[in-house]
Design an enzyme around this catalytic site. Structure first.
Site, PDB file in Angstrom:
ATOM      1  CG  ASP A   1     -25.297   9.267 -51.424  1.00 33.05           C
ATOM      2  OD1 ASP A   1     -26.325   8.992 -50.789  1.00 33.05           O
ATOM      3  OD2 ASP A   1     -24.816  10.411 -51.485  1.00 33.05           O
TER       4      ASP A   1
ATOM      5  CB  THR B   1     -24.833  12.898 -54.116  1.00 34.90           C
ATOM      6  OG1 THR B   1     -23.857  12.056 -53.475  1.00 34.90           O
ATOM      7  CG2 THR B   1     -24.544  12.973 -55.607  1.00 34.90           C
TER       8      THR B   1
ATOM      9  CG  PHE C   1     -31.154  14.910 -45.397  1.00 32.16           C
ATOM     10  CD1 PHE C   1     -29.889  14.552 -45.841  1.00 32.16           C
ATOM     11  CD2 PHE C   1     -31.442  14.797 -44.037  1.00 32.16           C
ATOM     12  CE1 PHE C   1     -28.932  14.079 -44.948  1.00 32.16           C
ATOM     13  CE2 PHE C   1     -30.490  14.330 -43.147  1.00 32.16           C
ATOM     14  CZ  PHE C   1     -29.229  13.967 -43.591  1.00 32.16           C
TER      15      PHE C   1
ATOM     16  CG  ASP D   1     -27.761  11.171 -54.015  1.00 33.98           C
ATOM     17  OD1 ASP D   1     -27.347  10.515 -53.053  1.00 33.98           O
ATOM     18  OD2 ASP D   1     -28.348  12.266 -53.891  1.00 33.98           O
TER      19      ASP D   1
HETATM   20  O1  RIB Z   1     -33.003  14.509 -49.831  1.00 34.76           O
HETATM   21  C1  RIB Z   1     -32.369  13.480 -50.543  1.00 34.76           C
HETATM   22  C2  RIB Z   1     -30.897  13.513 -50.341  1.00 34.76           C
HETATM   23  O2  RIB Z   1     -30.596  13.314 -48.973  1.00 34.76           O
HETATM   24  C3  RIB Z   1     -30.149  12.399 -51.092  1.00 34.76           C
HETATM   25  O3  RIB Z   1     -28.864  12.839 -51.417  1.00 34.76           O
HETATM   26  C4  RIB Z   1     -30.056  11.314 -50.072  1.00 34.76           C
HETATM   27  O4  RIB Z   1     -28.926  10.452 -50.291  1.00 34.76           O
HETATM   28  C5  RIB Z   1     -29.857  12.108 -48.826  1.00 34.76           C
HETATM   29  O5  RIB Z   1     -28.473  12.422 -48.729  1.00 34.76           O
HETATM   30 CA    CA Z   2     -26.886  11.556 -50.716  1.00 35.01          CA
END
Ligand code: RIB
Ligand code: CA
Length: 314
Positions: free
Chosen positions: A15, A124, A165, A240
């Site tokens: 990020d 992000t 995630f 990101d």
């Molecule tokens: O899966 C990757 C994402 O999850 C990215 O945005 C990382 O910063 C986490 O937030």
């Molecule tokens: Ca992120």
């Protein structure tokens, strides 16, 4: 003509580079930064956003704090990758940037209302803040030029067999935003795993020879170490900033219009972004999905931004 954007993020190592690319690229007009809990608790992701701006000399962009957890369920921070403070690795300087008095949704709404032209949203992290925005201010959806999100995947996940995630952290929010009518672009793991932070990339950034570049390399070294330890990937993917790169230089990635649905119920698949690339279900396309990255051009954009910011922040 630069593109007005708002970054909504959960810093988070990658990020930070998205913020730096947005602030350092001449084609982007970074109007605001908002934070959300995800990689870490909201107090950490917010502090880290202020640190990211402090070290880069980004002093004219308002930063506001957002949601401390998902719409449903509990926050599950990605501490194994980003560390207990969500920005493991370097010693973090005390921020010299003040937090905006407004909350994230209010700041985004104010920027959208005040802007003469529609603004691109660049989330992000989990989509919690954006879901709150479209629910509280449906009248402002028309002021959103588009939304380009790092999240999801056309294939396997990274926190469960099928969930990435950011989608997994708040699937309900992703579903709400996808259904809101905004022009939705997904930058998933399928493309972000092409942006690998190789030793050569780290050496190129170190060679930029500025305090900012050195700070960035410490972030990358930590991020790669945890990716190697927990994901078996010695060169971590810098997910990101691909969102910002695609706005700054659209030719940096290929993409396709297709159908995405977010799984919110599946026992094994909750948080999966079901991307129907072959149109099995014959449903209308509702999103654009990024596919292939011009890797060399991507890293050049990152280097150029760190170079530009490194001059002003030294
Ligand atoms: O899966 C990757 C994402 O999850 C990215 O945005 C990382 O910063 C986490 O937030
Ligand atoms: Ca992120």
């Amino acid at each position: 003509m630069s593109i007005p954007i708002i970054i909504d993020c959960d810093p988070g190592h990658d990020d930070v580079f998205a913020i730096w690319l947005a602030a350092g690229n001449p084609n982007i007009d970074l109007r605001a930064i908002t934070t959300v809990a995800g990689n870490g608790r909201i107090e950490h992701t917010t502090h880290n956003a202020l640190v990211a701006c402090t070290v880069a000399g980004i002093r004219d962009v308002p930063v506001a704090r957002g949601a401390s957890g998902p719409l449903k369920g509990e926050l599950r921070p990605a501490e194994w990758i980003h560390g207990a403070n969500a920005l493991g690795g370097p010693v973090l300087p005390a921020p010299t940037i003040e937090l905006d008095d407004r909350d994230a949704v209010t700041l985004i709404a104010d920027v959208l209302t005040a802007s003469e032209e529609p603004v691109v949203l660049v989330p992000t992290g989990p989509l919690t803040n954006i879901a709150h925005l479209v629910q509280r201010h449906p009248e402002l959806v028309s002021k959103i030029e588009g939304l380009i999100w790092m999240g999801g995947s056309t294939g396997r996940g990274n926190v469960s067999p099928y969930a990435e995630f950011n989608a997994w952290a708040d699937p309900e929010a992703a579903d709400i935003v996808l259904r809101s009518g905004v022009d939705f672009t997904m930058v998933g793991l399928n493309i972000s795993h092409q942006a690998l932070i190789t030793r050569e990339v780290r050496a190129r950034i170190a060679a930029l020879d500025s305090p900012l570049a050195a700070f960035g390399v410490e972030l990358l070294e930590y991020f790669c170490s945890t990716y190697e330890q927990f994901e078996g990937m010695p060169d971590g993917p810098l997910h990101d900033p691909i969102t910002v790169a695609m706005l700054a230089e659209p030719s940096v990635a290929t993409s396709v219009r297709t159908r995405i649905d977010v799984e919110c119920e599946g026992t094994q698949t909750r948080g999966a972004t079901c991307v129907d690339l072959l149109n099995f279900l014959q449903r209308p396309a509702n999103a654009t999905v990024a596919l292939d990255l011009d890797v060399e051009r991507f890293w050049s954009l990152i280097e150029d931004a760190v170079t530009a910011l490194g001059r002003v922040s030294a």
